[in-house]
Write an enzyme that holds these catalytic residues in place. Structure first.
Site, PDB file in Angstrom:
ATOM      1  CG  ASN A   1      19.705  91.076  28.843  1.00 57.51           C
ATOM      2  OD1 ASN A   1      19.389  90.992  27.656  1.00 57.51           O
ATOM      3  ND2 ASN A   1      20.757  90.448  29.346  1.00 57.51           N
TER       4      ASN A   1
ATOM      5  CE  LYS B 187      19.388  87.255  30.452  1.00 57.42           C
ATOM      6  NZ  LYS B 187      19.810  86.311  31.462  1.00 57.42           N
TER       7      LYS B 187
ATOM      8  CG  HIS C 124      24.903  89.064  29.945  1.00 62.47           C
ATOM      9  ND1 HIS C 124      24.736  87.705  30.072  1.00 62.47           N
ATOM     10  CD2 HIS C 124      23.939  89.639  30.717  1.00 62.47           C
ATOM     11  CE1 HIS C 124      23.709  87.468  30.867  1.00 62.47           C
ATOM     12  NE2 HIS C 124      23.207  88.625  31.273  1.00 62.47           N
TER      13      HIS C 124
ATOM     14  CD  GLU D  84      22.555  84.761  29.711  1.00 63.36           C
ATOM     15  OE1 GLU D  84      22.132  85.527  28.819  1.00 63.36           O
ATOM     16  OE2 GLU D  84      21.955  84.564  30.787  1.00 63.36           O
TER      17      GLU D  84
ATOM     18  CD  GLU E 237      23.632  90.967  34.916  1.00 64.19           C
ATOM     19  OE1 GLU E 237      22.422  91.038  35.091  1.00 64.19           O
ATOM     20  OE2 GLU E 237      24.142  90.635  33.830  1.00 64.19           O
TER      21      GLU E 237
ATOM     22  N   GLY F  91      19.186  83.938  36.239  1.00 66.64           N
ATOM     23  CA  GLY F  91      18.195  82.978  35.744  1.00 66.64           C
ATOM     24  C   GLY F  91      17.983  81.785  36.657  1.00 66.64           C
TER      25      GLY F  91
ATOM     26  CB  SER G  38      17.322  85.777  40.541  1.00 70.55           C
ATOM     27  OG  SER G  38      17.683  84.642  39.763  1.00 70.55           O
TER      28      SER G  38
HETATM   29  P1  PGA Z   1      17.786  87.250  35.342  1.00 66.13           P
HETATM   30  O1  PGA Z   1      18.906  87.733  34.321  1.00 66.13           O
HETATM   31  O2  PGA Z   1      17.130  88.483  35.919  1.00 66.13           O
HETATM   32  O3  PGA Z   1      16.834  86.431  34.540  1.00 66.13           O
HETATM   33  O4  PGA Z   1      18.478  86.465  36.386  1.00 66.13           O
HETATM   34  C1  PGA Z   1      19.668  88.871  34.575  1.00 66.13           C
HETATM   35  C2  PGA Z   1      20.638  89.123  33.440  1.00 66.13           C
HETATM   36  O5  PGA Z   1      21.147  88.164  32.845  1.00 66.13           O
HETATM   37  O6  PGA Z   1      20.914  90.272  33.116  1.00 66.13           O
END
Ligand code: PGA
Length: 359
Positions: A115, A117, A199, A201, A269, A275, A315
Site C-alpha cells: 500500500n 498510500k 483502511h 486512515e 491491521e 506506521g 509495521s
Molecule cells: P505500515 O502500513 O506497514 O507502514 O505500518 C500498513 C498499512 O497501512 O497498510
C-alpha cells in the site's frame, strides 16, 4: 468402712470423667482431621483427573487455548489431530495445488499487498517499479501493489504483469457528479484488479463508517474488482479489551453488504501498529486472525472461513515478516512503508516460503 469405700469411689470418678472427656475429644479431633485430609485427597485426585484429561485431549488432537486476557476470548478448541502440513495438504487437495504444501489454516494462496498510500513522484515510482521488475518473487504468492490513483496508469504500463494493481479507494456506486471520486468502472478500465476498503486512515481520518465501507466494497465487487477489506482496533480499544468487538463489528459492516466473499482478502491491521514501527507479535496477530476466521465460520460459513485469506498489516518489514508468516492463520501481509523499497518488499513476498514445509 462403707464411708471409706464411698470416699475412694468419689476420688476415682473425677479422674475417670477427665479421662473419658480426653478420649472423646481426641476421637473427635481424629475424625475431623481424617475428614479434612480425605477431602484434600479428593481435591487432589480430581485435579489429577482433570490434568490427565487435558493431556489426553491434547494427545488426541484437542488443544485447549489459554484464556485470552483482555480480548474477550473465553476458550477455543482447535483440532490438531494431524500435523499442520497434512491438514494443509488435505485442504489444498480438494481445491488447488500450488506446487508446495503450506502450513496455513485457510486454503488460499499467500498474498502480499504493497500500500503505497499518498507517496511517490513519477521518478521515485519509476525506480520502485524497476526494482520490483528485477526482483525474484516466489511463484506461489499473489502480489499486488496499490499506487496513488494518478500513478496507476504509469505503473500499469511499466510493471511486470505478474504483479497486480490495486486502487486505494473507489466510489460507492456508478460514476457521475461526484467531485474528486474515482469509480470502480474507471479502475477496471485502467487495468486495476483490486481495491482497498476500510483502511484505518480512511476510517479514522476521513471518517468512513462500517456501512459506507461495506457498501463501497459491495459495489466494487459487483464491478469485478477484488477487495482488500481492512479491519483493526485502536490502541485504547485494545487496552479496554475490545479488540474482538471492534474487529467483529467492522467485519459485520462488510458481511451486511457483500453477497460473496470469494474475491475478498481480509487485512487485520491494528491501528496502533500502522506506521509506528510497533509490529504486533506473531502471537497477537495469530490470536486475532484465528478469531476472525472463527467469526466467519459462525456468521458466514465454514467454507468462507476456510477459503478467505486473512493477512496482517502494521509495521511489517523484511526482518519481522518471517516470524509472522509462520503463524497458521496469517495468510500474507498488507505492507505500507516497507513496500516503498523494492528489495525489502520482495523479502516480505518471499517470506511465503516460511509456510512451505514440504515441496
Ligand atoms: P505500515 O502500513 O506497514 O507502514 O505500518 C500498513 C498499512 O497501512 O497498510
Amino acid at each position: 468402712m462403707q464411708k471409706a469405700q464411698a470416699k475412694r469411689n468419689r476420688c476415682w470418678s473425677i479422674p475417670r470423667i477427665f479421662f473419658f472427656l480426653w478420649v472423646g475429644g481426641a476421637d473427635l479431633f481424629i475424625r475431623i482431621f481424617a475428614l479434612n485430609s480425605s477431602s484434600d485427597y479428593e481435591l487432589r485426585r480430581s485435579n489429577r483427573r482433570r490434568a490427565t484429561t487435558m493431556s489426553m485431549a491434547s494427545a488426541h488432537g484437542k488443544l485447549a487455548y489459554p484464556q485470552f486476557s483482555g480480548l474477550r476470548r473465553t476458550s477455543a478448541c482447535v483440532s490438531n489431530s494431524q500435523p499442520l502440513f497434512l491438514r494443509r495438504a488435505g485442504a489444498a487437495a480438494s481445491r488447488r495445488s500450488f506446487g508446495g504444501i503450506f502450513a496455513m489454516a485457510g486454503t488460499g494462496k499467500f498474498f502480499v499487498g504493497g500500500n503505497w498510500k499518498c507517496n511517490g513522484t513519477k521518478d521515485s515510482i519509476s525506480k520502485l517499479v524497476a526494482d520490483l521488475n528485477s526482483a525474484t518473487l516466489e511463484n506461489d504468492v499473489d502480489v499486488v501493489v496499490a499506487p496513488p490513483f494518478i500513478y496507476i496508469d504509469q505503473v500499469k504500463r511499466s510493471l511486470v504483469d505478474r504483479i497486480e494493481i490495486s486502487a486505494q479507494n473507489s466510489w460507492i456506486g456508478k460514476g457521475g457528479a461526484f467531485t474528486g471520486e474515482i469509480s470502480a468502472e474507471q479502475l477496471i478500465d485502467i487495468g486495476c484488479k483490486w481495491v482497498i476498503h476500510g483502511h484505518s486512515e480512511r476510517r479514522h481520518i476521513i471518517g468512513e463508517d462500517d456501512q459506507f465501507i461495506g457498501k463501497k466494497a459491495a459495489y466494487a465487487l459487483s464491478q469485478n474488482l477484488k477487495v482488500i477489506a481492512c479491519i483493526g482496533e485502536k490502541l485504547d480499544e485494545r487496552e479496554a479489551g475490545k479488540t474482538f468487538d471492534v474487529c467483529f463489528q467492522q467485519l459485520k459492516g462488510f458481511a451486511d453488504n457483500v453477497s460473496s466473499w470469494t474475491n475478498i482478502v481480509i487485512a487485520y491491521e491494528p491501528v496502533w501498529a500502522i506506521g509506528t514501527g510497533k509490529v504486533a507479535t506473531p502471537e497477537q496477530a495469530q490470536e486475532v486472525h484465528a478469531a476472525v476466521r472463527d467469526w466467519l465460520k459462525k456468521n458466514v460459513s465454514a467454507e468462507v472461513a476456510s477459503e478467505t485469506r486473512i493477512i496482517y498489516g502494521g509495521s511489517v518489514n523484511g526482518s519481522n515478516c518471517a516470524d509472522l508468516a509462520k503463524k497458521e492463520d496469517i495468510d500474507g501481509f498488507l505492507v505500507g512503508g516497507a513496500s516503498l523499497k523494492g528489495p525489502e518488499f520482495a523479502v516480505i513476498v518471499n517470506s511465503a516460503t516460511e509456510k512451505k514445509v514440504a515441496a
